[in-house]
Design a protein around this motif. Structure first.
Motif, PDB file in Angstrom:
ATOM      1  N   VAL A   6       0.797  -1.191  -0.033  1.00  0.00           N
ATOM      2  CA  VAL A   6       0.056  -0.100   0.038  1.00  0.00           C
ATOM      3  C   VAL A   6       0.975   1.200   0.217  1.00  0.00           C
ATOM      4  CG1 VAL A   6      -1.808   1.282   1.312  1.00  0.00           C
ATOM      5  CG2 VAL A   6      -1.739  -1.184   1.385  1.00  0.00           C
ATOM      6  N   SER A   7       0.726   2.093  -0.882  1.00  0.00           N
ATOM      7  CA  SER A   7       1.253   3.336  -0.978  1.00  0.00           C
ATOM      8  C   SER A   7       0.698   4.457  -0.304  1.00  0.00           C
ATOM      9  CB  SER A   7       1.652   4.008  -2.309  1.00  0.00           C
ATOM     10  OG  SER A   7       2.205   2.956  -3.327  1.00  0.00           O
ATOM     11  N   VAL A   8       1.191   5.135   0.503  1.00  0.00           N
ATOM     12  CA  VAL A   8       0.792   6.469   0.996  1.00  0.00           C
ATOM     13  C   VAL A   8       1.355   7.958   0.528  1.00  0.00           C
ATOM     14  CG1 VAL A   8       0.863   7.850   3.312  1.00  0.00           C
ATOM     15  CG2 VAL A   8       0.809   5.249   3.500  1.00  0.00           C
ATOM     16  N   VAL A   9       0.124   8.585   0.337  1.00  0.00           N
ATOM     17  CA  VAL A   9       0.535   9.716  -0.404  1.00  0.00           C
ATOM     18  C   VAL A   9       0.178  11.040   0.577  1.00  0.00           C
ATOM     19  CG1 VAL A   9       0.163  11.405  -2.483  1.00  0.00           C
ATOM     20  CG2 VAL A   9       0.294   8.967  -2.769  1.00  0.00           C
ATOM     21  N   LEU A  10       1.035  11.747   0.793  1.00  0.00           N
ATOM     22  CA  LEU A  10       0.486  12.832   1.821  1.00  0.00           C
ATOM     23  C   LEU A  10       0.439  14.273   1.158  1.00  0.00           C
ATOM     24  CD1 LEU A  10       3.494  11.879   4.239  1.00  0.00           C
ATOM     25  CD2 LEU A  10       1.297  11.339   4.492  1.00  0.00           C
ATOM     26  N   ALA A  11      -0.517  14.896   1.703  1.00  0.00           N
ATOM     27  CA  ALA A  11      -0.750  16.295   0.996  1.00  0.00           C
ATOM     28  C   ALA A  11      -0.604  17.217   2.121  1.00  0.00           C
ATOM     29  CB  ALA A  11      -2.282  16.095   0.315  1.00  0.00           C
ATOM     30  N   HIS A  12       0.115  18.166   1.932  1.00  0.00           N
ATOM     31  CA  HIS A  12       0.441  19.356   2.974  1.00  0.00           C
ATOM     32  C   HIS A  12      -0.998  20.420   2.899  1.00  0.00           C
ATOM     33  CE1 HIS A  12       1.511  22.136  -0.008  1.00  0.00           C
ATOM     34  NE2 HIS A  12       2.322  21.261  -0.571  1.00  0.00           N
ATOM     35  N   ALA A  16       2.310  25.524   4.351  1.00  0.00           N
ATOM     36  CA  ALA A  16       3.268  24.554   4.677  1.00  0.00           C
ATOM     37  C   ALA A  16       3.721  23.839   3.218  1.00  0.00           C
ATOM     38  CB  ALA A  16       2.669  23.610   5.541  1.00  0.00           C
ATOM     39  N   ASP A  17       4.615  22.850   3.278  1.00  0.00           N
ATOM     40  CA  ASP A  17       5.008  22.155   2.090  1.00  0.00           C
ATOM     41  C   ASP A  17       5.429  20.811   2.523  1.00  0.00           C
ATOM     42  OD1 ASP A  17       7.705  22.438   3.404  1.00  0.00           O
ATOM     43  OD2 ASP A  17       8.571  23.648   1.891  1.00  0.00           O
ATOM     44  N   GLY A  18       5.972  20.068   1.702  1.00  0.00           N
ATOM     45  CA  GLY A  18       6.012  18.688   2.144  1.00  0.00           C
ATOM     46  C   GLY A  18       7.049  18.328   3.220  1.00  0.00           C
ATOM     47  N   SER A  19       8.045  19.355   3.401  1.00  0.00           N
ATOM     48  CA  SER A  19       8.751  19.008   4.698  1.00  0.00           C
ATOM     49  C   SER A  19       8.117  18.965   5.938  1.00  0.00           C
ATOM     50  CB  SER A  19       9.776  20.133   4.841  1.00  0.00           C
ATOM     51  OG  SER A  19       9.243  21.435   5.044  1.00  0.00           O
ATOM     52  N   SER A  20       6.694  19.350   6.352  1.00  0.00           N
ATOM     53  CA  SER A  20       6.208  19.279   7.161  1.00  0.00           C
ATOM     54  C   SER A  20       5.741  17.797   7.458  1.00  0.00           C
ATOM     55  CB  SER A  20       4.930  20.279   7.083  1.00  0.00           C
ATOM     56  OG  SER A  20       3.863  19.585   6.080  1.00  0.00           O
ATOM     57  N   TRP A  21       5.748  16.925   6.725  1.00  0.00           N
ATOM     58  CA  TRP A  21       5.666  15.568   7.017  1.00  0.00           C
ATOM     59  C   TRP A  21       7.144  14.775   7.173  1.00  0.00           C
ATOM     60  CZ3 TRP A  21       0.741  14.066   7.467  1.00  0.00           C
ATOM     61  CH2 TRP A  21      -0.082  14.947   6.767  1.00  0.00           C
ATOM     62  N   ALA A  22       8.297  15.294   7.306  1.00  0.00           N
ATOM     63  CA  ALA A  22       9.247  14.612   7.364  1.00  0.00           C
ATOM     64  C   ALA A  22       9.299  13.632   8.548  1.00  0.00           C
ATOM     65  CB  ALA A  22      10.649  15.649   7.690  1.00  0.00           C
ATOM     66  N   ARG A  23       8.871  13.791   9.531  1.00  0.00           N
ATOM     67  CA  ARG A  23       9.025  12.692  10.712  1.00  0.00           C
ATOM     68  C   ARG A  23       7.946  11.602  10.454  1.00  0.00           C
ATOM     69  NH1 ARG A  23       9.524  17.867  14.831  1.00  0.00           N
ATOM     70  NH2 ARG A  23      11.768  17.901  14.686  1.00  0.00           N
ATOM     71  N   VAL A  24       6.984  12.119   9.913  1.00  0.00           N
ATOM     72  CA  VAL A  24       6.033  11.007   9.461  1.00  0.00           C
ATOM     73  C   VAL A  24       6.527  10.010   8.416  1.00  0.00           C
ATOM     74  CG1 VAL A  24       3.752  10.428   8.312  1.00  0.00           C
ATOM     75  CG2 VAL A  24       4.003  12.192  10.143  1.00  0.00           C
ATOM     76  N   ILE A  25       7.079  10.682   7.396  1.00  0.00           N
ATOM     77  CA  ILE A  25       7.692  10.118   6.208  1.00  0.00           C
ATOM     78  C   ILE A  25       8.846   8.990   6.692  1.00  0.00           C
ATOM     79  CG2 ILE A  25       9.077  10.388   4.288  1.00  0.00           C
ATOM     80  CD1 ILE A  25       7.650  12.932   3.847  1.00  0.00           C
ATOM     81  N   THR A  26       9.718   9.386   7.635  1.00  0.00           N
ATOM     82  CA  THR A  26      10.480   8.598   7.956  1.00  0.00           C
ATOM     83  C   THR A  26      10.272   7.371   8.693  1.00  0.00           C
ATOM     84  OG1 THR A  26      10.998   9.977   9.700  1.00  0.00           O
ATOM     85  CG2 THR A  26      12.705  10.299   8.073  1.00  0.00           C
ATOM     86  N   ALA A  27       9.227   7.753   9.669  1.00  0.00           N
ATOM     87  CA  ALA A  27       8.861   6.669  10.568  1.00  0.00           C
ATOM     88  C   ALA A  27       7.857   5.462   9.634  1.00  0.00           C
ATOM     89  CB  ALA A  27       7.636   6.983  11.333  1.00  0.00           C
ATOM     90  N   LEU A  28       7.140   5.776   8.511  1.00  0.00           N
ATOM     91  CA  LEU A  28       6.612   4.932   7.595  1.00  0.00           C
ATOM     92  C   LEU A  28       7.491   4.227   6.818  1.00  0.00           C
ATOM     93  CD1 LEU A  28       3.488   7.153   6.572  1.00  0.00           C
ATOM     94  CD2 LEU A  28       3.533   4.961   8.142  1.00  0.00           C
ATOM     95  N   GLU A  29       8.412   4.913   6.532  1.00  0.00           N
ATOM     96  CA  GLU A  29       9.445   4.257   5.439  1.00  0.00           C
ATOM     97  C   GLU A  29      10.417   3.430   6.139  1.00  0.00           C
ATOM     98  OE1 GLU A  29      11.805   7.125   3.193  1.00  0.00           O
ATOM     99  OE2 GLU A  29      10.190   7.105   1.553  1.00  0.00           O
ATOM    100  N   ALA A  30      10.599   3.480   7.503  1.00  0.00           N
ATOM    101  CA  ALA A  30      11.170   2.416   8.335  1.00  0.00           C
ATOM    102  C   ALA A  30      10.240   1.327   8.492  1.00  0.00           C
ATOM    103  CB  ALA A  30      11.387   3.211   9.792  1.00  0.00           C
ATOM    104  N   GLU A  31       9.142   1.206   8.402  1.00  0.00           N
ATOM    105  CA  GLU A  31       8.261   0.052   8.110  1.00  0.00           C
ATOM    106  C   GLU A  31       8.171  -0.522   6.853  1.00  0.00           C
ATOM    107  OE1 GLU A  31       4.714   0.749  10.370  1.00  0.00           O
ATOM    108  OE2 GLU A  31       5.720   1.956  12.099  1.00  0.00           O
ATOM    109  N   GLY A  32       8.775  -0.061   5.831  1.00  0.00           N
ATOM    110  CA  GLY A  32       8.679  -0.611   4.766  1.00  0.00           C
ATOM    111  C   GLY A  32       7.653  -0.026   3.811  1.00  0.00           C
ATOM    112  N   VAL A  33       7.131   1.168   4.087  1.00  0.00           N
ATOM    113  CA  VAL A  33       5.741   1.874   3.522  1.00  0.00           C
ATOM    114  C   VAL A  33       6.236   2.706   2.513  1.00  0.00           C
ATOM    115  CG1 VAL A  33       3.664   3.092   3.526  1.00  0.00           C
ATOM    116  CG2 VAL A  33       4.484   1.375   5.501  1.00  0.00           C
ATOM    117  N   ASP A  34       5.941   2.749   1.131  1.00  0.00           N
ATOM    118  CA  ASP A  34       6.167   3.610   0.269  1.00  0.00           C
ATOM    119  C   ASP A  34       5.385   4.870   0.422  1.00  0.00           C
ATOM    120  OD1 ASP A  34       7.636   4.213  -2.227  1.00  0.00           O
ATOM    121  OD2 ASP A  34       5.689   4.213  -3.094  1.00  0.00           O
TER     122      ASP A  34
END
Length: 231
Positions: A6-12, A16-34
Protein backbone atom coordinates in the motif's frame (compact mmCIF):
# COMPACT_ATOMS: atom_id res chain seq x y z
CA UNK A 1 -2.02 -7.91 0.44
CA UNK A 2 0.62 -6.72 2.94
CA UNK A 3 1.13 -3.24 4.35
CA UNK A 4 4.18 -2.78 2.12
CA UNK A 5 1.90 -3.18 -0.92
CA UNK A 6 0.00 0.00 0.00
CA UNK A 7 1.38 3.39 -1.00
CA UNK A 8 0.82 6.45 1.17
CA UNK A 9 0.49 9.87 -0.41
CA UNK A 10 0.66 12.86 1.92
CA UNK A 11 -0.80 16.27 1.05
CA UNK A 12 0.26 19.37 2.95
CA UNK A 13 -2.06 22.20 3.87
CA UNK A 14 -1.84 25.97 3.56
CA UNK A 15 1.33 27.76 4.71
CA UNK A 16 3.31 24.52 4.58
CA UNK A 17 5.17 22.28 2.18
CA UNK A 18 6.10 18.61 2.01
CA UNK A 19 8.82 19.04 4.63
CA UNK A 20 6.10 19.30 7.28
CA UNK A 21 5.67 15.52 6.87
CA UNK A 22 9.36 14.68 7.40
CA UNK A 23 8.97 12.78 10.69
CA UNK A 24 5.92 10.90 9.43
CA UNK A 25 7.74 9.95 6.23
CA UNK A 26 10.78 8.55 8.00
CA UNK A 27 8.65 6.58 10.47
CA UNK A 28 6.53 4.99 7.73
CA UNK A 29 9.50 4.25 5.47
CA UNK A 30 11.22 2.52 8.40
CA UNK A 31 8.29 0.07 8.29
CA UNK A 32 8.76 -0.52 4.56
CA UNK A 33 5.87 1.69 3.42
CA UNK A 34 6.27 3.58 0.13
CA UNK A 35 5.56 7.24 0.88
CA UNK A 36 5.19 10.30 -1.36
CA UNK A 37 4.64 13.89 -0.26
CA UNK A 38 2.63 15.55 -3.00
CA UNK A 39 3.67 19.13 -3.83
CA UNK A 40 0.56 21.31 -4.04
CA UNK A 41 0.83 24.71 -5.74
CA UNK A 42 -1.94 26.21 -3.55
CA UNK A 43 -3.05 28.26 -6.56
CA UNK A 44 -6.60 26.89 -6.84
CA UNK A 45 -8.53 23.86 -5.63
CA UNK A 46 -8.57 22.47 -9.18
CA UNK A 47 -4.81 23.01 -9.59
CA UNK A 48 -4.13 21.26 -6.28
CA UNK A 49 -6.28 18.27 -7.19
CA UNK A 50 -4.48 18.01 -10.54
CA UNK A 51 -1.10 18.14 -8.78
CA UNK A 52 -2.18 15.45 -6.33
CA UNK A 53 -3.33 13.22 -9.17
CA UNK A 54 0.09 13.56 -10.81
CA UNK A 55 1.62 12.27 -7.59
CA UNK A 56 -0.83 9.36 -7.54
CA UNK A 57 0.31 8.43 -11.04
CA UNK A 58 3.82 7.93 -9.67
CA UNK A 59 2.70 5.27 -7.17
CA UNK A 60 1.85 1.61 -7.47
CA UNK A 61 -0.85 -0.51 -5.92
CA UNK A 62 -3.50 0.56 -3.46
CA UNK A 63 -3.26 4.07 -2.01
CA UNK A 64 -3.97 5.69 1.34
CA UNK A 65 -4.37 9.43 0.94
CA UNK A 66 -3.53 11.68 3.89
CA UNK A 67 -4.42 15.36 4.03
CA UNK A 68 -3.57 18.03 6.58
CA UNK A 69 -5.84 21.05 7.12
CA UNK A 70 -6.84 22.55 3.73
CA UNK A 71 -5.61 19.43 1.93
CA UNK A 72 -8.58 17.52 3.32
CA UNK A 73 -10.61 19.18 0.57
CA UNK A 74 -7.99 18.19 -2.00
CA UNK A 75 -7.68 14.49 -1.17
CA UNK A 76 -11.47 14.12 -1.28
CA UNK A 77 -11.46 15.11 -4.96
CA UNK A 78 -8.57 12.94 -6.11
CA UNK A 79 -8.92 10.42 -8.91
CA UNK A 80 -10.64 7.51 -7.16
CA UNK A 81 -8.92 4.56 -8.84
CA UNK A 82 -6.70 2.69 -6.36
CA UNK A 83 -7.53 5.03 -3.44
CA UNK A 84 -8.70 2.71 -0.66
CA UNK A 85 -8.76 5.02 2.39
CA UNK A 86 -8.56 8.67 3.40
CA UNK A 87 -6.89 10.06 6.51
CA UNK A 88 -7.76 13.54 7.73
CA UNK A 89 -5.17 15.10 10.00
CA UNK A 90 -7.08 17.94 11.68
CA UNK A 91 -8.30 18.64 8.17
CA UNK A 92 -11.15 20.40 6.39
CA UNK A 93 -13.82 18.28 4.73
CA UNK A 94 -16.33 20.32 2.74
CA UNK A 95 -19.31 18.42 1.41
CA UNK A 96 -20.44 18.65 -2.19
CA UNK A 97 -21.32 22.27 -3.00
CA UNK A 98 -19.57 23.68 0.07
CA UNK A 99 -16.48 25.87 -0.04
CA UNK A 100 -13.42 25.37 2.13
CA UNK A 101 -14.11 28.75 3.70
CA UNK A 102 -17.61 27.58 4.67
CA UNK A 103 -16.28 24.87 6.98
CA UNK A 104 -13.19 26.79 8.13
CA UNK A 105 -15.35 29.65 9.41
CA UNK A 106 -18.27 27.48 10.57
CA UNK A 107 -17.69 28.06 14.30
CA UNK A 108 -16.36 30.84 16.48
CA UNK A 109 -12.57 30.90 16.07
CA UNK A 110 -10.15 30.23 18.89
CA UNK A 111 -9.18 33.45 20.72
CA UNK A 112 -5.58 33.04 19.52
CA UNK A 113 -6.46 32.28 15.91
CA UNK A 114 -4.76 34.70 13.51
CA UNK A 115 -6.65 37.31 11.54
CA UNK A 116 -6.37 36.24 7.91
CA UNK A 117 -6.75 38.47 4.86
CA UNK A 118 -5.50 38.31 1.26
CA UNK A 119 -2.79 40.64 0.01
CA UNK A 120 -3.15 42.79 -3.10
CA UNK A 121 -2.53 39.75 -5.29
CA UNK A 122 -5.16 37.50 -3.69
CA UNK A 123 -2.68 35.46 -1.62
CA UNK A 124 -3.20 34.74 2.06
CA UNK A 125 -0.06 34.62 4.19
CA UNK A 126 0.08 33.46 7.80
CA UNK A 127 1.40 36.17 10.14
CA UNK A 128 4.79 35.01 11.40
CA UNK A 129 3.76 35.26 15.05
CA UNK A 130 0.92 32.80 14.39
CA UNK A 131 3.32 29.87 13.99
CA UNK A 132 4.03 30.09 17.74
CA UNK A 133 0.56 31.09 18.91
CA UNK A 134 -1.74 28.94 16.78
CA UNK A 135 -0.22 26.94 13.92
CA UNK A 136 2.27 24.85 15.92
CA UNK A 137 2.32 26.13 19.48
CA UNK A 138 3.77 22.81 20.73
CA UNK A 139 6.71 22.87 18.34
CA UNK A 140 10.25 23.77 19.26
CA UNK A 141 11.52 27.24 18.47
CA UNK A 142 13.73 25.83 15.72
CA UNK A 143 10.84 23.94 14.11
CA UNK A 144 8.68 27.06 14.19
CA UNK A 145 11.47 29.07 12.61
CA UNK A 146 11.67 26.62 9.74
CA UNK A 147 7.89 26.61 9.30
CA UNK A 148 7.84 30.39 9.09
CA UNK A 149 10.77 30.48 6.67
CA UNK A 150 9.31 27.94 4.21
CA UNK A 151 5.67 28.99 4.47
CA UNK A 152 3.75 29.09 1.19
CA UNK A 153 0.70 31.31 0.80
CA UNK A 154 -2.68 30.00 -0.28
CA UNK A 155 -4.77 31.59 -3.01
CA UNK A 156 -8.34 32.72 -2.47
CA UNK A 157 -9.17 30.43 -5.41
CA UNK A 158 -8.49 27.44 -3.15
CA UNK A 159 -11.10 28.28 -0.55
CA UNK A 160 -13.87 30.16 -2.38
CA UNK A 161 -15.07 27.59 -4.96
CA UNK A 162 -17.67 24.87 -4.30
CA UNK A 163 -16.25 21.36 -3.92
CA UNK A 164 -17.43 18.36 -5.88
CA UNK A 165 -18.64 15.04 -4.54
CA UNK A 166 -16.11 13.93 -1.91
CA UNK A 167 -14.52 10.50 -1.88
CA UNK A 168 -15.32 10.09 1.80
CA UNK A 169 -18.90 9.32 0.79
CA UNK A 170 -17.65 6.16 -0.91
CA UNK A 171 -14.52 4.86 0.87
CA UNK A 172 -13.45 4.51 4.52
CA UNK A 173 -11.98 7.54 6.24
CA UNK A 174 -10.10 8.26 9.46
CA UNK A 175 -10.05 11.59 11.25
CA UNK A 176 -7.44 12.76 13.74
CA UNK A 177 -9.22 15.35 15.88
CA UNK A 178 -6.70 17.73 17.43
CA UNK A 179 -8.02 18.79 20.81
CA UNK A 180 -5.58 21.72 21.12
CA UNK A 181 -6.03 23.03 17.58
CA UNK A 182 -6.22 26.83 17.45
CA UNK A 183 -6.61 27.08 13.68
CA UNK A 184 -9.55 24.69 13.10
CA UNK A 185 -11.51 24.41 16.32
CA UNK A 186 -12.16 20.85 17.58
CA UNK A 187 -15.93 21.43 17.41
CA UNK A 188 -15.67 21.88 13.65
CA UNK A 189 -13.44 18.84 13.32
CA UNK A 190 -15.89 16.65 15.22
CA UNK A 191 -18.80 17.94 13.11
CA UNK A 192 -17.00 17.04 9.89
CA UNK A 193 -15.82 13.66 11.17
CA UNK A 194 -19.32 12.69 12.27
CA UNK A 195 -20.79 13.78 8.95
CA UNK A 196 -18.18 11.70 7.14
CA UNK A 197 -18.85 8.68 9.36
CA UNK A 198 -15.09 8.60 9.85
CA UNK A 199 -13.19 6.52 12.37
CA UNK A 200 -12.22 9.18 14.92
CA UNK A 201 -8.98 9.31 16.86
CA UNK A 202 -8.90 12.27 19.26
CA UNK A 203 -5.69 13.50 20.88
CA UNK A 204 -4.58 16.60 22.77
CA UNK A 205 -2.33 17.81 19.95
CA UNK A 206 -1.97 21.11 18.13
CA UNK A 207 -2.77 22.01 14.52
CA UNK A 208 0.44 20.51 13.10
CA UNK A 209 0.86 17.11 14.78
CA UNK A 210 2.95 15.81 11.87
CA UNK A 211 5.71 17.91 13.47
CA UNK A 212 4.75 18.01 17.14
CA UNK A 213 3.24 14.51 17.60
CA UNK A 214 4.27 12.41 14.58
CA UNK A 215 3.74 9.10 16.40
CA UNK A 216 0.06 9.93 16.80
CA UNK A 217 -0.25 10.69 13.09
CA UNK A 218 1.61 7.54 12.09
CA UNK A 219 -0.64 5.40 14.29
CA UNK A 220 -3.75 6.67 12.48
CA UNK A 221 -2.18 6.21 9.06
CA UNK A 222 -1.11 2.69 10.03
CA UNK A 223 -4.74 1.80 10.84
CA UNK A 224 -5.82 3.04 7.41
CA UNK A 225 -3.03 1.10 5.70
CA UNK A 226 -4.12 -2.11 7.44
CA UNK A 227 -7.67 -1.51 6.23
CA UNK A 228 -6.49 -0.87 2.67
CA UNK A 229 -4.25 -3.95 2.74
CA UNK A 230 -7.21 -6.08 3.72
CA UNK A 231 -9.60 -4.72 1.09
Amino acid sequence: MAMKDVSVVLAHGAWADGSSWARVITALEAEGVDVTAAPLPLTSLADDVAALNRSLDRTKGSIVLVGHAYAGAVIALARPERVKALVYVTALAPDEGEKVADVFYRAEPHPLAPKLAPDDHGWIWLPEAAFATAFAQNASASDRAVLAAVQRPISLNCITVPAGRPLWKDIPSWFLVAGDDRMIVPETQRFMAQRMKATVKAHAVDHTPSITAPTVVVDVIRDAIRSAAGS
